[in-house]
Write an enzyme that holds these catalytic residues in place. Sequence first.
Site, PDB file in Angstrom:
ATOM      1  CD  GLU A  26      -4.130  80.701  48.556  1.00  0.00           C
ATOM      2  OE1 GLU A  26      -3.892  79.576  49.048  1.00  0.00           O
ATOM      3  OE2 GLU A  26      -5.167  81.350  48.786  1.00  0.00           O
TER       4      GLU A  26
ATOM      5  CE  LYS B 252      -6.181  75.555  55.301  1.00  0.00           C
ATOM      6  NZ  LYS B 252      -7.641  75.501  55.491  1.00  0.00           N
TER       7      LYS B 252
ATOM      8  CB  SER C 273      -8.140  82.371  59.365  1.00  0.00           C
ATOM      9  OG  SER C 273      -7.037  82.146  58.512  1.00  0.00           O
TER      10      SER C 273
ATOM     11  CG  ASP D  95      -5.338  83.378  56.090  1.00  0.00           C
ATOM     12  OD1 ASP D  95      -4.377  82.613  56.279  1.00  0.00           O
ATOM     13  OD2 ASP D  95      -6.222  83.176  55.229  1.00  0.00           O
TER      14      ASP D  95
ATOM     15  CE  LYS E  86     -11.296  80.602  52.207  1.00  0.00           C
ATOM     16  NZ  LYS E  86     -10.064  81.353  52.069  1.00  0.00           N
TER      17      LYS E  86
END
Length: 297
Positions: free
Chosen positions: A23, A84, A136, A138, A155
């Site tokens: 990424e 981003k 997120s 994600d 994280k």
Amino acid sequence: MSIRFSDEVSDAMASSRPIVALESTVIAHGLPYPQNLETAVRCEDAVRDAGAIPATIAVFDGEFCVGSLREQIEHLATAKDIRKISRRDLPIAVGQKLTCATTVATTAYIAHRAGIKVFSTGGIGGVHRGDAPDISADLPELAQTPITIVSSGAKIVLDLPATREWLETHGVTVLGWQCDEMPAFYSRSSGLEIDQRVDSAVEAAAIIRARDDLRLQNAILVSVPVPDEVEIPRDELEEILDIALDKAARAGVKGKNLTPFLLAEMSAQSQGRTRAANIALLENNARVAADIAIALA
Ligand code: PSU
Ligand code: MN
């Protein structure tokens, strides 16, 4: 959808060689210059040394690039105006021909459409701590993309138990790479369960192939602990993180700026030790991802 492949990646595809997607948000927003550039190059080299081909993914002038060139990686590492992007930003990035760094969500999206099976990163996004719900993108991406993602868990800045529950609810298989609990990014332990320990790439590959045979559309997360020589003990981590979270709250940092802010604050608080751990785990994960891509090829 138009994807631009580097020569190295298109050659690898033509000859069915193993490829590992990498990424670009970690380059543009996760690490400072020049460590970001050095780390991006080292991750690519780790993949090559292990016998696979790296494909660093980003968006340049609205075009999805799979296999970024050295100048492109340098641009991501140095330019100040790189956006981003998560899933919601994809139509904007393409429609307005923007140059953007891809998060786990968008890297997984592009990698899967490019036919790449394995993707390596540092730590995935997840459910943030605190009362206001911030999840997120994600996570939903992993729930709907049949790819394999190699990371050191989620994280540490996140609510790890809530993130782990989310993955379970949405059918994302969590494997532990030579470990018995889910790693916590800079730390090897979280107290959270994995679904299955795997000790080799061949073992991981068998589970990945079974997912595909079953036509399951969820990602498989291979969680790899940070190398122990750079690990930061959990109690010490929580202390620095509390300071960083407090600073973020007082400065009103929110949304997509939150994760980069917390990572930078923790690095400042720890005299760069969290950053050293982040770099080491990124490189190590790239190597493990290459082994898995080779076992799958
Ligand atoms: N791994 C790292 N550093 C990072 C990231 C991953 O070691 O900065 C990035 C990934 O791109 C991930 C993003 O998708 O952080 C999560 O951001 P957010 O919480 O805003 O969704
Ligand atoms: Mn968010």
